[in-house]
Design a protein around this motif. Structure first.
Motif, PDB file in Angstrom:
ATOM      1  N   PRO A  88       0.801  -1.225   0.000  1.00 28.66           N
ATOM      2  CA  PRO A  88       0.000   0.000   0.000  1.00 28.66           C
ATOM      3  C   PRO A  88       0.834   1.276   0.000  1.00 28.66           C
ATOM      4  O   PRO A  88       0.515   2.234  -0.712  1.00 28.66           O
ATOM      5  N   THR A  89       1.892   1.305   0.801  1.00 28.71           N
ATOM      6  CA  THR A  89       2.692   2.518   0.901  1.00 28.71           C
ATOM      7  C   THR A  89       3.373   2.840  -0.418  1.00 28.71           C
ATOM      8  O   THR A  89       3.345   3.980  -0.893  1.00 28.71           O
ATOM      9  N   GLU A  90       3.986   1.847  -1.034  1.00 27.43           N
ATOM     10  CA  GLU A  90       4.648   2.072  -2.317  1.00 27.43           C
ATOM     11  C   GLU A  90       3.640   2.424  -3.402  1.00 27.43           C
ATOM     12  O   GLU A  90       3.922   3.249  -4.284  1.00 27.43           O
ATOM     13  N   ALA A  91       2.446   1.825  -3.342  1.00 28.46           N
ATOM     14  CA  ALA A  91       1.411   2.132  -4.322  1.00 28.46           C
ATOM     15  C   ALA A  91       0.972   3.585  -4.203  1.00 28.46           C
ATOM     16  O   ALA A  91       0.744   4.265  -5.205  1.00 28.46           O
ATOM     17  N   VAL A  92       0.842   4.072  -2.973  1.00 28.87           N
ATOM     18  CA  VAL A  92       0.456   5.467  -2.768  1.00 28.87           C
ATOM     19  C   VAL A  92       1.533   6.401  -3.308  1.00 28.87           C
ATOM     20  O   VAL A  92       1.247   7.380  -4.011  1.00 28.87           O
ATOM     21  N   VAL A  93       2.781   6.114  -2.990  1.00 25.95           N
ATOM     22  CA  VAL A  93       3.889   6.951  -3.464  1.00 25.95           C
ATOM     23  C   VAL A  93       3.918   6.986  -4.989  1.00 25.95           C
ATOM     24  O   VAL A  93       3.979   8.058  -5.604  1.00 25.95           O
ATOM     25  N   GLU A  94       3.881   5.816  -5.607  1.00 24.25           N
ATOM     26  CA  GLU A  94       3.954   5.759  -7.066  1.00 24.25           C
ATOM     27  C   GLU A  94       2.693   6.333  -7.713  1.00 24.25           C
ATOM     28  O   GLU A  94       2.754   6.981  -8.769  1.00 24.25           O
ATOM     29  N   GLY A  95       1.535   6.113  -7.077  1.00 27.10           N
ATOM     30  CA  GLY A  95       0.289   6.659  -7.616  1.00 27.10           C
ATOM     31  C   GLY A  95       0.302   8.173  -7.644  1.00 27.10           C
ATOM     32  O   GLY A  95      -0.118   8.792  -8.633  1.00 27.10           O
ATOM     33  N   ALA A 148      -4.673  -4.418   4.592  1.00 29.01           N
ATOM     34  CA  ALA A 148      -3.688  -3.438   5.050  1.00 29.01           C
ATOM     35  C   ALA A 148      -4.204  -2.581   6.202  1.00 29.01           C
ATOM     36  O   ALA A 148      -3.462  -1.748   6.740  1.00 29.01           O
ATOM     37  N   GLY A 149      -5.464  -2.791   6.599  1.00 28.21           N
ATOM     38  CA  GLY A 149      -6.026  -1.994   7.690  1.00 28.21           C
ATOM     39  C   GLY A 149      -6.399  -0.590   7.266  1.00 28.21           C
ATOM     40  O   GLY A 149      -6.467   0.327   8.090  1.00 28.21           O
ATOM     41  N   LEU A 150      -6.664  -0.399   5.969  1.00 26.88           N
ATOM     42  CA  LEU A 150      -6.965   0.931   5.456  1.00 26.88           C
ATOM     43  C   LEU A 150      -8.340   0.971   4.803  1.00 26.88           C
ATOM     44  O   LEU A 150      -8.540   1.642   3.787  1.00 26.88           O
ATOM     45  N   ALA A 151      -9.298   0.270   5.403  1.00 34.15           N
ATOM     46  CA  ALA A 151     -10.661   0.297   4.885  1.00 34.15           C
ATOM     47  C   ALA A 151     -11.471   1.345   5.639  1.00 34.15           C
ATOM     48  O   ALA A 151     -11.014   1.922   6.629  1.00 34.15           O
ATOM     49  N   PRO A 201      -1.308  -3.230  12.406  1.00 29.12           N
ATOM     50  CA  PRO A 201      -0.098  -4.029  12.626  1.00 29.12           C
ATOM     51  C   PRO A 201      -0.015  -5.233  11.703  1.00 29.12           C
ATOM     52  O   PRO A 201       1.049  -5.616  11.224  1.00 29.12           O
ATOM     53  N   ALA A 202      -1.177  -5.874  11.414  1.00 29.29           N
ATOM     54  CA  ALA A 202      -1.177  -7.067  10.566  1.00 29.29           C
ATOM     55  C   ALA A 202      -0.823  -6.744   9.132  1.00 29.29           C
ATOM     56  O   ALA A 202      -0.237  -7.551   8.418  1.00 29.29           O
ATOM     57  N   GLY A 203      -1.151  -5.506   8.712  1.00 29.72           N
ATOM     58  CA  GLY A 203      -0.906  -5.165   7.323  1.00 29.72           C
ATOM     59  C   GLY A 203       0.369  -4.378   7.135  1.00 29.72           C
ATOM     60  O   GLY A 203       0.776  -4.133   6.013  1.00 29.72           O
ATOM     61  N   ALA A 204       0.990  -3.969   8.221  1.00 30.04           N
ATOM     62  CA  ALA A 204       2.197  -3.160   8.110  1.00 30.04           C
ATOM     63  C   ALA A 204       3.393  -4.032   7.796  1.00 30.04           C
ATOM     64  O   ALA A 204       3.334  -5.256   7.872  1.00 30.04           O
ATOM     65  N   HIS A 205       4.515  -3.343   7.460  1.00 22.08           N
ATOM     66  CA  HIS A 205       5.741  -4.082   7.177  1.00 22.08           C
ATOM     67  C   HIS A 205       6.162  -4.896   8.397  1.00 22.08           C
ATOM     68  O   HIS A 205       6.036  -4.423   9.516  1.00 22.08           O
TER      69      HIS A 205
END
Length: 205
Positions: A88-95, A148-151, A201-205
């Motif tokens: 998710p983090t890389e997708a946000v950055v690249e998006g 990712a816990g981002l719903a 925490p479950a979805g984080a690195h």
């Protein structure tokens, strides 16, 4: 829905009326850019200006809706560009980076995001139009936002955060303007940590 006009071919319902108005507005934009009028759109459709105003109270509202309706090709390109990114983090950055880089190349994307009367940001990044556009971007990511816990509310806040970042770069791209690896390095340094903190925490690195 009133049935006056429409060059003798009355729409079946309001949804068809809106679709036909947006198509007429698209033709007007293709002819003359963003400088269009309700009068010209109404004339094209064979209706009165009041008919168009019933669905779109201002030229800005019509232009914004037209631009949003035409950005699907960009969203398809974005989906293909991000297809292999699951983090998710890389997708946000690249998006964010890819969207900023494509604004000068995509006419309708520019209308949505660049400053001006058709901009989705004309009513702010928390407007329904802006948030709907931001969500349409995230939906094209190959990311499992729930895992990712981002719903839910977190995803809404992520949309807002991304739009605020995009808006700031659109208004002031920097001196000199960042692009390529430099832009992505900046976003990883300052935007990525905020996304990581929002993740479970479950979805984080």
């Amino acid at each position: 829905m009133r049935t006056h006009g429409w060059s003798g071919a009355t729409p079946a319902d309001d949804d068809e009326a809106i679709a036909r108005i947006l198509e007429a507005a698209r033709r007007a934009v293709d002819r003359s850019g963003g400088d269009i009028s309700i009068t010209a759109v109404a004339r094209d459709l064979g209706v009165t200006r009041q008919t168009v105003y019933r669905y779109f109270p201002t030229v800005e509202a019509l232009l914004g809706a037209t631009a949003i309706a035409q950005v699907d090709p960009f969203l398809d390109l974005l989906a293909a560009h991000l297809g292999g990114i699951r983090d998710p983090t890389e997708a946000v950055v690249e998006g964010i980076a890819y969207t900023l880089e494509q604004i000068p190349e995509e006419k309708y994307l520019s209308m949505v995001l660049a400053p001006g009367r058709a901009s989705a940001f004309s009513a702010g990044v928390t407007s329904d139009t802006a948030l709907a556009f931001g969500r349409s971007i995230l939906e094209r990511f190959g990311v499992d936002w729930v895992e990712a816990g981002l719903a839910g509310a977190n995803l809404d806040e992520l949309v807002e955060h991304m739009l605020r970042i995009v808006q700031s770069f659109v208004i002031d791209p920097g001196r000199p303007r960042r692009s390529g690896a430099e832009l992505r390095s900046y976003l990883r340094k300052w935007v990525a940590p905020a996304v990581d903190r929002m993740r479970s925490p479950a979805g984080a690195h």
